[in-house]
Scaffold this motif. Structure first.
Motif, PDB file in Angstrom:
ATOM      1  N   ILE A 123       0.847  -1.190   0.000  1.00 44.14           N
ATOM      2  CA  ILE A 123       0.000   0.000   0.000  1.00 44.14           C
ATOM      3  C   ILE A 123       0.888   1.248   0.000  1.00 44.14           C
ATOM      4  N   GLU A 124       0.537   2.238  -0.817  1.00 46.48           N
ATOM      5  CA  GLU A 124       1.154   3.563  -0.720  1.00 46.48           C
ATOM      6  C   GLU A 124       0.087   4.552  -0.293  1.00 46.48           C
ATOM      7  N   ARG A 125       0.462   5.521   0.545  1.00 47.27           N
ATOM      8  CA  ARG A 125      -0.493   6.432   1.152  1.00 47.27           C
ATOM      9  C   ARG A 125      -0.210   7.891   0.811  1.00 47.27           C
ATOM     10  N   TYR A 126      -1.269   8.683   0.836  1.00 48.04           N
ATOM     11  CA  TYR A 126      -1.126  10.124   0.764  1.00 48.04           C
ATOM     12  C   TYR A 126      -2.092  10.745   1.768  1.00 48.04           C
ATOM     13  N   ALA A 127      -1.558  11.565   2.690  1.00 45.01           N
ATOM     14  CA  ALA A 127      -2.370  12.162   3.740  1.00 45.01           C
ATOM     15  C   ALA A 127      -2.550  13.651   3.489  1.00 45.01           C
ATOM     16  N   ALA A 128      -3.788  14.109   3.496  1.00 47.85           N
ATOM     17  CA  ALA A 128      -4.089  15.528   3.375  1.00 47.85           C
ATOM     18  C   ALA A 128      -3.874  16.212   4.721  1.00 47.85           C
ATOM     19  N   PRO A 129      -3.647  17.512   4.737  1.00 47.76           N
ATOM     20  CA  PRO A 129      -3.452  18.232   6.007  1.00 47.76           C
ATOM     21  C   PRO A 129      -4.656  18.103   6.935  1.00 47.76           C
ATOM     22  N   LYS A 130      -4.374  18.120   8.227  1.00 44.25           N
ATOM     23  CA  LYS A 130      -5.442  18.013   9.215  1.00 44.25           C
ATOM     24  C   LYS A 130      -6.127  19.355   9.468  1.00 44.25           C
ATOM     25  N   ASP A 131      -5.351  20.397   9.480  1.00 47.80           N
ATOM     26  CA  ASP A 131      -5.847  21.723   9.831  1.00 47.80           C
ATOM     27  C   ASP A 131      -6.764  22.264   8.733  1.00 47.80           C
ATOM     28  N   LEU A 132      -7.953  22.731   9.119  1.00 46.37           N
ATOM     29  CA  LEU A 132      -8.933  23.182   8.129  1.00 46.37           C
ATOM     30  C   LEU A 132      -8.437  24.353   7.278  1.00 46.37           C
ATOM     31  N   PRO A 133      -7.891  25.435   7.857  1.00 47.33           N
ATOM     32  CA  PRO A 133      -7.400  26.526   7.016  1.00 47.33           C
ATOM     33  C   PRO A 133      -6.293  26.090   6.062  1.00 47.33           C
ATOM     34  N   THR A 134      -5.416  25.206   6.540  1.00 42.23           N
ATOM     35  CA  THR A 134      -4.336  24.715   5.672  1.00 42.23           C
ATOM     36  C   THR A 134      -4.897  23.903   4.520  1.00 42.23           C
ATOM     37  N   TYR A 135      -5.851  23.035   4.832  1.00 40.57           N
ATOM     38  CA  TYR A 135      -6.489  22.239   3.776  1.00 40.57           C
ATOM     39  C   TYR A 135      -7.133  23.135   2.728  1.00 40.57           C
ATOM     40  N   ILE A 136      -7.871  24.121   3.164  1.00 36.42           N
ATOM     41  CA  ILE A 136      -8.570  25.003   2.237  1.00 36.42           C
ATOM     42  C   ILE A 136      -7.575  25.772   1.365  1.00 36.42           C
ATOM     43  N   ALA A 137      -6.482  26.234   1.971  1.00 30.14           N
ATOM     44  CA  ALA A 137      -5.488  27.019   1.226  1.00 30.14           C
ATOM     45  C   ALA A 137      -4.706  26.174   0.236  1.00 30.14           C
ATOM     46  N   LYS A 138      -4.578  24.881   0.499  1.00 31.36           N
ATOM     47  CA  LYS A 138      -3.712  24.026  -0.314  1.00 31.36           C
ATOM     48  C   LYS A 138      -4.475  22.991  -1.140  1.00 31.36           C
ATOM     49  N   THR A 139      -5.750  23.208  -1.355  1.00 35.27           N
ATOM     50  CA  THR A 139      -6.551  22.200  -2.050  1.00 35.27           C
ATOM     51  C   THR A 139      -5.987  21.841  -3.415  1.00 35.27           C
ATOM     52  N   ASP A 140      -5.586  22.813  -4.200  1.00 37.10           N
ATOM     53  CA  ASP A 140      -5.053  22.527  -5.535  1.00 37.10           C
ATOM     54  C   ASP A 140      -3.802  21.657  -5.460  1.00 37.10           C
ATOM     55  N   LYS A 141      -2.941  21.963  -4.510  1.00 34.56           N
ATOM     56  CA  LYS A 141      -1.717  21.163  -4.343  1.00 34.56           C
ATOM     57  C   LYS A 141      -2.049  19.748  -3.869  1.00 34.56           C
ATOM     58  N   ILE A 142      -3.025  19.645  -2.980  1.00 32.53           N
ATOM     59  CA  ILE A 142      -3.463  18.328  -2.494  1.00 32.53           C
ATOM     60  C   ILE A 142      -3.982  17.489  -3.658  1.00 32.53           C
ATOM     61  N   ILE A 143      -4.794  18.104  -4.510  1.00 33.62           N
ATOM     62  CA  ILE A 143      -5.329  17.388  -5.671  1.00 33.62           C
ATOM     63  C   ILE A 143      -4.193  16.894  -6.555  1.00 33.62           C
ATOM     64  N   GLU A 144      -3.230  17.754  -6.801  1.00 34.13           N
ATOM     65  CA  GLU A 144      -2.096  17.372  -7.650  1.00 34.13           C
ATOM     66  C   GLU A 144      -1.302  16.223  -7.045  1.00 34.13           C
ATOM     67  N   GLU A 145      -0.989  16.318  -5.765  1.00 33.11           N
ATOM     68  CA  GLU A 145      -0.151  15.299  -5.124  1.00 33.11           C
ATOM     69  C   GLU A 145      -0.897  13.976  -4.974  1.00 33.11           C
ATOM     70  N   ARG A 146      -2.183  14.036  -4.609  1.00 31.84           N
ATOM     71  CA  ARG A 146      -2.929  12.789  -4.481  1.00 31.84           C
ATOM     72  C   ARG A 146      -3.125  12.129  -5.837  1.00 31.84           C
ATOM     73  N   ASN A 147      -3.414  12.917  -6.852  1.00 26.21           N
ATOM     74  CA  ASN A 147      -3.625  12.352  -8.168  1.00 26.21           C
ATOM     75  C   ASN A 147      -2.370  11.781  -8.769  1.00 26.21           C
ATOM     76  N   GLN A 148      -1.216  12.251  -8.318  1.00 31.12           N
ATOM     77  CA  GLN A 148       0.051  11.624  -8.728  1.00 31.12           C
ATOM     78  C   GLN A 148       0.110  10.183  -8.214  1.00 31.12           C
ATOM     79  N   LEU A 149      -0.389   9.986  -7.003  1.00 27.21           N
ATOM     80  CA  LEU A 149      -0.399   8.633  -6.433  1.00 27.21           C
ATOM     81  C   LEU A 149      -1.212   7.676  -7.312  1.00 27.21           C
TER      82      LEU A 149
END
Length: 454
Positions: free
Chosen positions: A424-450
């Motif tokens: 299994i390979e994992r990708y974890a999104a940020p826990k903090d709500l403001p951080t998640y909201i600010a970094k959504t585009d980056k999260i999408i890019e990094e998770r979709n790379q997986l």
């Protein structure tokens, strides 16, 4: 303090020491693996103990796996002499059934390795029953979509999730939903073999009817008649007829009602602002719409006695839900409970778990998934029980780690399953709500790379 010549084995050793509450005692450990033998030499309380085991393996990964097993057994054999046996023996992993499946795939009887690890006979039988219940459901290579809604009315003392009372986080809800829906849309090209959708949290039903419908609308085009669609509605005090009706209209098939206890004094103590009467009302309202209903209980809450737990268990069984999950209280990082308690010593916890096994079996339920956690009271386990033909697919897939879990939202952990390599390979999104909201585009890019979406 533990001194060992093999630091990569330290985590395995510490798991056993914690199980026996010996992590602060002194141990000297020497490990050698050569000429087909593993040697573990342990000095404890001025005495020396040797444990030798033969091994045969073809690669370094297998070598390390067997070495870890040998050191667990070595320390277990020593400490059990002084402290007695544990219900799961030297098996400290969180998924006993995963080990059983691995043994079966290699053509071996899984009961032999469980016996070697000193697992009790009742627990060996429990594993066997879980595997039997998963027949026809257990299927490698599917996909499951997890949608995180990390908002709750209040935070329970045992909870380690990122949730905070909705009154403190409500200002983030609208931006959060926009980001969440953006994430859902981003993964749709990958969803070709979707077995289940699970909206969890948190307490998703703390959202308004309109807010829930926006999440539902984002997934309706990926649902098929075979897709299981579960919402962890959560606490009964946030249920409304409108939310249930909307859920049904958008194709939700399963609702989770999570009272944790039917004792009002316990509910007040652990920080839940509802009563057992509200649980009965929420259950009846959900049943009216024809959902399969999952119901959760926790054994060992707030100094409950065996009689207290039996009251809750009987109430749950009398409701006759599709699934009843019995959790054993666990200390979790980030939970208020762990700030005040270093180790759980719950009187009667083993009797509570044994009682649940007996009464649920008598009521026609079978265990269908099983997992364990560190710092769990009595070294016990969490078990999901199901009526025939009513098992939750999402729980089987995620607990056995046999599918891709595409997870969206704050603190969501995506897992890609590589079946041919059994990893299994994992990708974890940020826990903090403001951080998640600010970094959504980056999260999408990094998770979709997986998942090879870019």
């Amino acid at each position: 303090m533990l001194n060992t010549n093999s630091e990569y084995l330290r985590p395995e050793i510490m798991d056993v020491l914690r199980a026996f509450n010996c992590e602060n005692q002194d141990f000297l450990h020497y490990f050698s693996g050569s000429c087909g033998d593993f040697l573990n030499s342990i000095e404890y309380n001025g005495e020396f103990y040797d444990y030798t085991e033969k091994y045969k393996c073809d690669n370094e990964i297998e070598y390390k796996r067997l070495a870890k097993r040998s050191v667990k057994l070595a320390f277990y054999n020593v400490l059990s002499k002084f402290n007695g046996d544990l219900p799961w023996g030297a098996l400290t992993g969180i998924r006993p059934t995963k080990l059983a499946y691995t043994e079966q795939e290699k053509g071996r009887n899984f009961k032999e390795i469980l016996q070697k690890m000193h697992v009790s006979e009742p627990n060996i039988q429990l594993v066997s029953r879980v595997l039997e219940s998963q027949r026809g459901i257990y299927k490698k290579g599917g996909q499951d979509l997890y949608i995180s809604v990390p908002f709750c009315p209040t935070k329970c003392e045992y909870c380690s999730f990122i949730t905070a009372p909705i009154e403190k986080t409500e200002k983030y809800v609208e931006d959060y939903l926009a980001c969440l829906i953006k994430e859902i849309d981003s993964v749709k090209p990958y969803l070709k073999n979707l077995r289940s959708v699970y909206i969890g949290g948190g307490t998703p039903f703390v959202l308004s009817e309109n807010q829930l419908s926006r999440i539902y609308a984002a997934v309706t085009d990926i649902l098929t008649p075979e897709t299981e669609f579960t919402v962890e509605a959560g606490r009964p005090d946030v249920f409304t007829d409108g939310k249930l009706r909307t859920s049904r209209q958008y194709g939700v098939t399963r609702i989770c009602v999570n009272p944790q206890s039917f004792n009002d004094a316990t509910l007040a103590t652990i920080g839940r602002k509802h009563t057992s009467a509200q649980t009965f009302e929420a259950y009846a309202a959900a049943k009216k719409y024809g959902f399969d209903i999952n119901l959760d209980l926790i054994a060992g809450l707030a100094y409950e006695s065996l009689n207290d737990f039996e009251k809750s268990l009987t109430a749950a069984i009398n409701l006759n839900p599709a699934n009843i999950t019995v959790h054993t209280l666990s200390l979790k990082s980030g939970a208020k409970l762990k700030e005040n308690v270093k180790r759980l010593d719950v009187a009667g916890i083993a009797e509570m778990v044994a009682l649940s096994r007996g009464k649920l079996t008598e009521a026609g339920y079978e265990p269908y998934y099983l997992y364990r956690q560190k710092y769990q009271a009595g070294g016990l386990e969490n078990v999901g029980w199901t009526k025939p033909g009513k098992a939750c697919v999402y729980n089987v897939d995620t607990m056995e780690e046999i599918s891709d879990n595409i997870a969206v939202g704050a603190n969501a952990i995506s897992k890609r399953y590589f079946g041919s390599e059994n990893r299994i390979e994992r990708y974890a999104a940020p826990k903090d709500l403001p951080t998640y909201i600010a970094k959504t585009d980056k999260i999408i890019e990094e998770r979709n790379q997986l998942f090879n979406l870019v």
